[in-house]
Design a protein around this motif. Sequence first.
Motif, PDB file in Angstrom:
ATOM      1  N   ASN A  80      44.731  43.546  39.811  1.00 51.90           N
ATOM      2  CA  ASN A  80      43.735  44.390  39.859  1.00 51.90           C
ATOM      3  C   ASN A  80      43.921  45.866  40.741  1.00 51.90           C
ATOM      4  O   ASN A  80      43.903  46.901  40.073  1.00 51.90           O
ATOM      5  CB  ASN A  80      42.686  43.975  40.643  1.00 51.90           C
ATOM      6  CG  ASN A  80      41.884  42.863  39.747  1.00 51.90           C
ATOM      7  OD1 ASN A  80      41.753  42.994  38.489  1.00 51.90           O
ATOM      8  ND2 ASN A  80      41.284  41.736  40.138  1.00 51.90           N
ATOM      9  N   ILE A  81      44.906  45.746  41.727  1.00 49.45           N
ATOM     10  CA  ILE A  81      44.978  47.087  42.433  1.00 49.45           C
ATOM     11  C   ILE A  81      46.168  47.800  41.868  1.00 49.45           C
ATOM     12  O   ILE A  81      45.784  49.151  41.603  1.00 49.45           O
ATOM     13  CB  ILE A  81      45.784  46.498  44.094  1.00 49.45           C
ATOM     14  CG1 ILE A  81      44.683  45.762  44.554  1.00 49.45           C
ATOM     15  CG2 ILE A  81      46.190  48.007  44.527  1.00 49.45           C
ATOM     16  CD1 ILE A  81      45.220  45.399  46.089  1.00 49.45           C
ATOM     17  N   VAL A  91      52.007  40.098  57.716  1.00 51.74           N
ATOM     18  CA  VAL A  91      52.522  40.708  56.714  1.00 51.74           C
ATOM     19  C   VAL A  91      51.614  41.575  55.947  1.00 51.74           C
ATOM     20  O   VAL A  91      50.750  41.311  55.829  1.00 51.74           O
ATOM     21  CB  VAL A  91      53.524  39.873  55.968  1.00 51.74           C
ATOM     22  CG1 VAL A  91      54.655  39.235  56.875  1.00 51.74           C
ATOM     23  CG2 VAL A  91      52.594  38.756  55.214  1.00 51.74           C
ATOM     24  N   GLY A  92      52.206  42.664  55.628  1.00 58.37           N
ATOM     25  CA  GLY A  92      51.504  43.593  54.864  1.00 58.37           C
ATOM     26  C   GLY A  92      52.050  44.002  53.397  1.00 58.37           C
ATOM     27  O   GLY A  92      53.245  43.961  53.242  1.00 58.37           O
ATOM     28  N   ILE A  93      51.228  44.257  52.462  1.00 63.78           N
ATOM     29  CA  ILE A  93      51.856  44.670  51.283  1.00 63.78           C
ATOM     30  C   ILE A  93      51.213  46.008  50.788  1.00 63.78           C
ATOM     31  O   ILE A  93      49.800  46.162  50.818  1.00 63.78           O
ATOM     32  CB  ILE A  93      51.457  43.492  49.899  1.00 63.78           C
ATOM     33  CG1 ILE A  93      52.296  42.521  50.339  1.00 63.78           C
ATOM     34  CG2 ILE A  93      51.875  44.414  48.593  1.00 63.78           C
ATOM     35  CD1 ILE A  93      51.634  41.379  49.345  1.00 63.78           C
ATOM     36  N   ASP A  94      51.766  46.978  50.975  1.00 62.41           N
ATOM     37  CA  ASP A  94      51.135  48.296  50.552  1.00 62.41           C
ATOM     38  C   ASP A  94      51.612  49.082  49.084  1.00 62.41           C
ATOM     39  O   ASP A  94      52.698  48.841  48.504  1.00 62.41           O
ATOM     40  CB  ASP A  94      51.679  49.596  51.298  1.00 62.41           C
ATOM     41  CG  ASP A  94      51.500  49.322  53.062  1.00 62.41           C
ATOM     42  OD1 ASP A  94      50.518  48.679  53.049  1.00 62.41           O
ATOM     43  OD2 ASP A  94      52.011  50.170  53.869  1.00 62.41           O
ATOM     44  N   ILE A  95      50.409  49.060  48.514  1.00 59.02           N
ATOM     45  CA  ILE A  95      50.543  49.512  46.962  1.00 59.02           C
ATOM     46  C   ILE A  95      50.197  50.889  47.062  1.00 59.02           C
ATOM     47  O   ILE A  95      49.007  51.288  47.083  1.00 59.02           O
ATOM     48  CB  ILE A  95      49.807  48.590  46.308  1.00 59.02           C
ATOM     49  CG1 ILE A  95      50.081  47.237  46.261  1.00 59.02           C
ATOM     50  CG2 ILE A  95      49.661  49.414  44.752  1.00 59.02           C
ATOM     51  CD1 ILE A  95      49.100  46.274  45.467  1.00 59.02           C
ATOM     52  N   THR A  96      50.963  51.947  46.558  1.00 65.36           N
ATOM     53  CA  THR A  96      50.919  53.353  46.614  1.00 65.36           C
ATOM     54  C   THR A  96      50.820  54.006  45.269  1.00 65.36           C
ATOM     55  O   THR A  96      52.010  53.599  44.534  1.00 65.36           O
ATOM     56  CB  THR A  96      51.832  53.913  47.681  1.00 65.36           C
ATOM     57  OG1 THR A  96      51.544  53.563  48.816  1.00 65.36           O
ATOM     58  CG2 THR A  96      51.460  55.453  47.753  1.00 65.36           C
ATOM     59  N   LEU A 144      41.938  43.403  53.249  1.00 66.32           N
ATOM     60  CA  LEU A 144      42.164  44.421  51.905  1.00 66.32           C
ATOM     61  C   LEU A 144      41.496  45.750  52.249  1.00 66.32           C
ATOM     62  O   LEU A 144      40.073  45.400  52.261  1.00 66.32           O
ATOM     63  CB  LEU A 144      41.953  43.655  50.531  1.00 66.32           C
ATOM     64  CG  LEU A 144      41.974  44.679  49.598  1.00 66.32           C
ATOM     65  CD1 LEU A 144      43.373  45.293  49.338  1.00 66.32           C
ATOM     66  CD2 LEU A 144      41.532  44.054  48.177  1.00 66.32           C
ATOM     67  N   PHE A 145      42.244  46.646  52.372  1.00 65.37           N
ATOM     68  CA  PHE A 145      41.387  47.871  52.631  1.00 65.37           C
ATOM     69  C   PHE A 145      42.181  49.026  52.186  1.00 65.37           C
ATOM     70  O   PHE A 145      43.452  48.874  51.717  1.00 65.37           O
ATOM     71  CB  PHE A 145      41.255  48.040  54.346  1.00 65.37           C
ATOM     72  CG  PHE A 145      42.443  48.032  54.938  1.00 65.37           C
ATOM     73  CD1 PHE A 145      43.304  49.232  55.352  1.00 65.37           C
ATOM     74  CD2 PHE A 145      42.925  46.800  55.368  1.00 65.37           C
ATOM     75  CE1 PHE A 145      44.414  49.025  55.864  1.00 65.37           C
ATOM     76  CE2 PHE A 145      43.994  46.599  56.105  1.00 65.37           C
ATOM     77  CZ  PHE A 145      44.737  47.824  56.381  1.00 65.37           C
ATOM     78  N   PHE A 162      46.449  51.176  49.042  1.00 63.85           N
ATOM     79  CA  PHE A 162      45.885  50.158  49.412  1.00 63.85           C
ATOM     80  C   PHE A 162      46.777  49.229  50.136  1.00 63.85           C
ATOM     81  O   PHE A 162      47.978  49.019  50.072  1.00 63.85           O
ATOM     82  CB  PHE A 162      45.395  49.346  48.112  1.00 63.85           C
ATOM     83  CG  PHE A 162      44.145  49.821  47.714  1.00 63.85           C
ATOM     84  CD1 PHE A 162      42.920  49.454  47.841  1.00 63.85           C
ATOM     85  CD2 PHE A 162      44.298  50.699  46.468  1.00 63.85           C
ATOM     86  CE1 PHE A 162      41.949  50.052  47.211  1.00 63.85           C
ATOM     87  CE2 PHE A 162      43.282  51.598  45.715  1.00 63.85           C
ATOM     88  CZ  PHE A 162      41.974  51.006  46.260  1.00 63.85           C
ATOM     89  N   ARG A 163      46.173  48.445  51.336  1.00 63.29           N
ATOM     90  CA  ARG A 163      46.998  47.633  52.370  1.00 63.29           C
ATOM     91  C   ARG A 163      46.616  46.098  52.025  1.00 63.29           C
ATOM     92  O   ARG A 163      45.280  45.974  52.346  1.00 63.29           O
ATOM     93  CB  ARG A 163      47.130  47.901  53.482  1.00 63.29           C
ATOM     94  CG  ARG A 163      47.821  46.927  54.269  1.00 63.29           C
ATOM     95  CD  ARG A 163      48.225  47.550  55.624  1.00 63.29           C
ATOM     96  NE  ARG A 163      49.578  48.291  55.613  1.00 63.29           N
ATOM     97  CZ  ARG A 163      50.205  48.525  56.652  1.00 63.29           C
ATOM     98  NH1 ARG A 163      49.738  48.541  58.108  1.00 63.29           N
ATOM     99  NH2 ARG A 163      51.345  49.364  56.504  1.00 63.29           N
TER     100      ARG A 163
END
Length: 432
Positions: free
Chosen positions: A309-310, A336-341, A386-387, A399-400
């Motif tokens: 979706n992101i 842990v983080g997942i950054d979607i740029t 999610l933000f 989005f992270r």
Amino acid sequence: MLKSFDIYNQNNVLKIIVAINLLLVGTGSLLFTNRIINKLEAREEQYMQLYAKALAYAIQTAGTKENINFIIADIIQANQNNAIPAIYVNEHLEPVQSRSLDLPKGLSDTDPRTFLDKDVRVFLLAQRDKMRQNHNPIPVDLKDGNFGLIYYDNSLLLKQLNYFPFALLAILTALGVLAYLSFSSSRRAEQNRVWVGLAKETAHQLGTPLSSLMAWVDYMRTDPDHYEPEVTDEIEKDVNRLETITARFSSIGSVPTLKDENLDEVVTHFTDYLARRISTKVKMTVESNLPATLMVRINRLLFEWVIENICKNAVDAMAGVGELRIRLLPLPHDEVGIDITDTGKGMSKASMTKVFAPGYSTKKRGWGLGLTLAKRIVEDYHNGRLFVKTSEIGKGTTFRIVLHREPGPLPELEEPRRKRPSLLKLRGPKVK
């Protein structure tokens, strides 16, 4: 032309009625209370005017200043003025007598015929100055150039009434907040029922065509004139993907099962699939700063849906042209983080606050539920967050996703692992 809409944020008649009623009750109560306060203030001032006239008359008829203190006490007692704090001062502004005034502990002024001691005098002078700020003193005309002044303050009842509007405002505010929370909770519950019903009905409707598609795949494999291994295999993957989507919709509304999954492998495997089905003008890269063996408790089917979706929203924001970067990184507090740029059009601050709202969309087509469902999956099912981390108009958005991991230190990586998902070109079937 872009448009924004929210299928749930329509005018709610009941909310408006409750808000108007609270406003009317609050305004009416405040006006009524203010009217009572003004009347009480006027009445107390009239009392003090009466005391001043009576005091002037009594002193003039008594004819001796030695009896002033005694007369003051008798007048105030006779008029039952114990509720209104008052101080009588002479022409030199020196306090002579006080009534209905609580003296500090250790001070005593029980005999009105005696002179005030030093400590009492200092206290009364301070009170006199405070009273002067609230009310103008009432003059006492003693004739022959002699005069006195009566300083007074609001009675205890009037002071309490002055605080009543604030207490009423606090009560009405609390009622308004409770009403809003009640309406919001009811609306969220209704939304959840709609989503769950829609999701399960969608899963049910997908069942029949999926079975038919699988049969066509088997038929293509048995027909040498139409059999292309690469094409048939990719079609089969898409059919399997539809089965996965059906399973996702079926799980909405149910408590999902979380398992330890290799986060690196999950993200890499899914982006390989996704890269073949988005615009070839979008450059997708994946960078991992996590250990290759790190396990995180997730529901793989639902979590892949979040990534999808992101990423699809990012591709839409770039109009199919740009760069999509996915970065896995360790965070403090065993997270842990997942950054979607993306390098798309970005969002304004107003849009950032509404992007997860049900029904909000800037596209001409779509329900505006993708990011809402993604947030729900991350936060309600995975106890994560999610933000929108950052966004800038004309430059892009990040989005992270934040997830919890097993506590403990992580090994340091010499350098992050970077890769670009493969972009397999599908060939169409041969034409006879």
